[in-house]
Design a protein around this motif. Structure first.
Motif, PDB file in Angstrom:
ATOM      1  N   ASN A 183      16.358  -6.387 -10.307  1.00  0.00           N
ATOM      2  CA  ASN A 183      15.907  -5.961  -8.839  1.00  0.00           C
ATOM      3  C   ASN A 183      14.412  -5.374  -8.311  1.00  0.00           C
ATOM      4  OD1 ASN A 183      15.801  -2.739  -8.769  1.00  0.00           O
ATOM      5  ND2 ASN A 183      17.081  -2.576 -10.064  1.00  0.00           N
ATOM      6  N   ALA A 184      14.314  -5.461  -7.528  1.00  0.00           N
ATOM      7  CA  ALA A 184      12.684  -5.381  -7.252  1.00  0.00           C
ATOM      8  C   ALA A 184      11.407  -4.795  -7.909  1.00  0.00           C
ATOM      9  CB  ALA A 184      12.303  -5.829  -5.661  1.00  0.00           C
ATOM     10  N   GLU A 185      12.320  -3.386  -7.757  1.00  0.00           N
ATOM     11  CA  GLU A 185      11.251  -2.121  -7.928  1.00  0.00           C
ATOM     12  C   GLU A 185      11.746  -1.950  -9.399  1.00  0.00           C
ATOM     13  OE1 GLU A 185      13.924  -2.296  -5.359  1.00  0.00           O
ATOM     14  OE2 GLU A 185      13.141  -1.980  -3.599  1.00  0.00           O
ATOM     15  N   THR A 186      12.721  -2.090 -10.019  1.00  0.00           N
ATOM     16  CA  THR A 186      12.331  -2.307 -11.295  1.00  0.00           C
ATOM     17  C   THR A 186      11.661  -2.888 -12.257  1.00  0.00           C
ATOM     18  OG1 THR A 186      14.679  -1.239 -11.701  1.00  0.00           O
ATOM     19  CG2 THR A 186      14.261  -2.418 -13.681  1.00  0.00           C
ATOM     20  N   LEU A 187      11.600  -4.158 -11.870  1.00  0.00           N
ATOM     21  CA  LEU A 187      10.926  -5.270 -11.972  1.00  0.00           C
ATOM     22  C   LEU A 187       9.436  -5.355 -11.837  1.00  0.00           C
ATOM     23  CD1 LEU A 187      10.465  -8.519 -12.654  1.00  0.00           C
ATOM     24  CD2 LEU A 187      10.697  -9.221 -10.670  1.00  0.00           C
ATOM     25  N   VAL A 188       8.859  -4.210 -10.360  1.00  0.00           N
ATOM     26  CA  VAL A 188       7.308  -3.925 -10.597  1.00  0.00           C
ATOM     27  C   VAL A 188       6.967  -3.234 -11.440  1.00  0.00           C
ATOM     28  CG1 VAL A 188       5.933  -2.433  -9.225  1.00  0.00           C
ATOM     29  CG2 VAL A 188       7.368  -4.479  -7.786  1.00  0.00           C
ATOM     30  N   ARG A 189       7.800  -1.792 -12.082  1.00  0.00           N
ATOM     31  CA  ARG A 189       7.931  -1.498 -13.120  1.00  0.00           C
ATOM     32  C   ARG A 189       8.058  -1.857 -14.417  1.00  0.00           C
ATOM     33  NH1 ARG A 189      11.236   2.283  -9.937  1.00  0.00           N
ATOM     34  NH2 ARG A 189      12.835   1.190 -11.169  1.00  0.00           N
ATOM     35  N   ARG A 190       8.776  -3.046 -15.148  1.00  0.00           N
ATOM     36  CA  ARG A 190       8.838  -3.629 -15.975  1.00  0.00           C
ATOM     37  C   ARG A 190       7.881  -4.158 -16.395  1.00  0.00           C
ATOM     38  NH1 ARG A 190      12.281  -0.714 -18.314  1.00  0.00           N
ATOM     39  NH2 ARG A 190      14.597  -1.496 -17.934  1.00  0.00           N
ATOM     40  N   MET A 191       6.898  -4.804 -14.733  1.00  0.00           N
ATOM     41  CA  MET A 191       5.271  -5.495 -14.630  1.00  0.00           C
ATOM     42  C   MET A 191       4.406  -4.886 -15.190  1.00  0.00           C
ATOM     43  SD  MET A 191       5.614  -9.332 -12.859  1.00  0.00           S
ATOM     44  CE  MET A 191       3.938  -9.933 -13.622  1.00  0.00           C
ATOM     45  N   ARG A 192       4.031  -3.908 -14.561  1.00  0.00           N
ATOM     46  CA  ARG A 192       3.302  -3.068 -14.851  1.00  0.00           C
ATOM     47  C   ARG A 192       3.375  -2.794 -16.194  1.00  0.00           C
ATOM     48  NH1 ARG A 192       4.181   1.059  -8.862  1.00  0.00           N
ATOM     49  NH2 ARG A 192       2.397   0.104  -7.753  1.00  0.00           N
ATOM     50  N   TRP A 193       4.166  -1.724 -16.887  1.00  0.00           N
ATOM     51  CA  TRP A 193       4.759  -1.649 -17.872  1.00  0.00           C
ATOM     52  C   TRP A 193       3.938  -2.832 -19.080  1.00  0.00           C
ATOM     53  CZ3 TRP A 193       6.594  -3.084 -22.798  1.00  0.00           C
ATOM     54  CH2 TRP A 193       6.926  -1.488 -24.103  1.00  0.00           C
ATOM     55  N   ALA A 194       4.343  -3.601 -19.054  1.00  0.00           N
ATOM     56  CA  ALA A 194       4.254  -4.717 -20.303  1.00  0.00           C
ATOM     57  C   ALA A 194       2.983  -5.135 -20.130  1.00  0.00           C
ATOM     58  CB  ALA A 194       5.156  -6.103 -20.005  1.00  0.00           C
ATOM     59  N   ALA A 195       2.096  -5.061 -18.939  1.00  0.00           N
ATOM     60  CA  ALA A 195       1.154  -5.944 -18.377  1.00  0.00           C
ATOM     61  C   ALA A 195      -0.587  -4.124 -18.998  1.00  0.00           C
ATOM     62  CB  ALA A 195       0.386  -5.943 -17.275  1.00  0.00           C
ATOM     63  N   THR A 196      -0.085  -3.355 -19.505  1.00  0.00           N
ATOM     64  CA  THR A 196      -0.531  -2.400 -20.234  1.00  0.00           C
ATOM     65  C   THR A 196      -0.611  -1.933 -20.794  1.00  0.00           C
ATOM     66  OG1 THR A 196       0.408  -0.314 -18.308  1.00  0.00           O
ATOM     67  CG2 THR A 196      -1.118  -1.574 -16.935  1.00  0.00           C
ATOM     68  N   SER A 197       0.485  -1.392 -21.434  1.00  0.00           N
ATOM     69  CA  SER A 197       1.266  -0.803 -22.925  1.00  0.00           C
ATOM     70  C   SER A 197       0.554  -0.783 -24.126  1.00  0.00           C
ATOM     71  CB  SER A 197       2.459  -0.368 -22.663  1.00  0.00           C
ATOM     72  OG  SER A 197       3.290  -0.019 -21.934  1.00  0.00           O
ATOM     73  N   PRO A 198       0.664  -2.626 -24.237  1.00  0.00           N
ATOM     74  CA  PRO A 198      -0.134  -2.766 -25.612  1.00  0.00           C
ATOM     75  C   PRO A 198      -1.738  -3.041 -25.618  1.00  0.00           C
ATOM     76  CG  PRO A 198       0.829  -4.174 -24.247  1.00  0.00           C
ATOM     77  CD  PRO A 198       1.122  -3.949 -23.316  1.00  0.00           C
TER      78      PRO A 198
END
Length: 233
Positions: A183-198
Motif C-alpha cells: 500500500n502507499a503508506e508502507t511504500l513511503v516508509r520502505r523508500m525512506r528506509w532504503a534511501a537513508t539506512s545505507p
C-alpha cells in the motif's frame, strides 16, 4: 611562514555515496502503484537530505534509471541530493529489468566510480518483479565488476502479487529478503528506509573506508513488518 593548514583536512575530498533508483515503469505498475511510487519518492528525498546534512563528510549523489519497453535514464548524471528533484514517472509497456540491470552495471563500472573516495553504491530496485527479458543476464553483469558486487542492493517488492523470487535473486545475499510494500503508506516508509539506512550504516563504523566491503542493511530492521497496513494492491 607558518603553514596554517598543518593538521587540518580542509582540502580533503568528500566521500561519495551513489544512490541509483531503478524503477519498473512497465504496464503492470500503472495506475495507483505508479502514482504511489511517485508520491513515495518525493517523500523520501527530504529524509535523504536530512541524513546527508547529519553526515556532512559524505556527498550523496542520486541517479534514476527506468525500464519498460526500453531502458531510460531520467537522471543519467549523478546529482547532489541537495538539488535533486523527482520528476513524475508514467507506466506502460513490457518490463526489461535485465536490460536495466545491465545498464546500471555499466554505470557502476565507469572509471569515475572506481576512485578510493567512493563508498559502495546503493541500488534501490522498485518493481513487482515480473521481467519480460533475461534478468539473470543483468544480475550477472552486476556481479562481473567489483563495484557491482559491492553494491548494496535493496529491492522493494511492490504489490501483493510481486515476484519475490526474482527480486531475491537481485539481492545476491541468501540471508536478506526483499522489502515488501502493498500500500502507499508502507511504500513511503520502505523508500525512506532504503534511501537513508545505507548512509547511516556506512558512516556508523569507524572501520569502514571507501572501497571496503559494504555494511549491508538488514531488511527486517526497517520499522515495519511485511504484514503492516491494508493490502490495497
Amino acid at each position: 611562514m607558518t603553514d596554517l593548514s598543518y593538521g587540518c583536512d580542509v582540502h580533503r575530498e568528500r566521500t561519495a555515496l551513489h544512490v541509483v533508483f531503478v524503477v519498473d515503469v512497465s504496464g503492470s505498475m500503472s495506475g495507483e502503484r505508479m502514482g504511489s511510487l511517485n508520491w513515495a519518492a518525493k517523500a523520501a528525498i527530504p529524509a535523504m537530505r536530512d541524513v546527508a546534512i547529519e553526515h556532512s563528510g559524505v556527498e550523496v549523489l542520486v541517479r534514476v534509471c527506468c525500464f519498460s519497453d526500453e531502458v531510460v535514464w531520467p537522471v543519467a548524471s549523478p546529482v547532489p541530493v541537495e538539488s535533486f528533484v523527482w520528476a513524475n514517472l508514467t507506466a506502460g509497456g513490457e518490463s526489461r529489468m535485465g536490460a536495466a540491470l545491465e545498464a546500471v552495471a555499466a554505470a557502476l563500472a565507469a572509471p569515475e566510480m572506481q576512485g578510493p573516495n567512493n563508498l559502495p553504491a546503493v541500488v534501490v530496485l522498485l518493481s513487482d518483479g515480473m521481467p519480460s527479458d533475461d534478468v539473470r543476464a543483468g544480475i550477472t553483469a552486476l556481479d562481473a565488476s567489483d563495484r557491482g558486487r559491492q553494491a548494496i542492493r535493496i529491492p522493494i517488492a511492490i504489490g501483493s502479487d510481486a515476484d519475490l523470487e526474482t527480486l531475491q535473486a537481485f539481492i545476491g545475499h541468501p540471508e536478506l529478503r526483499p522489502l515488501r510494500a502493498n500500500n502507499a503508506e508502507t511504500l513511503v516508509r520502505r523508500m525512506r528506509w532504503a534511501a537513508t539506512s545505507p548512509l547511516v550504516a556506512s558512516t556508523r563504523s569507524a572501520t569502514l573506508s571507501p572501497g571496503a566491503d559494504p555494511l549491508r542493511p538488514e531488511p527486517d530492521r526497517s520499522p515495519e513488518s511485511e504484514a503492516e497496513g491494508g493490502l490495497v494492491w
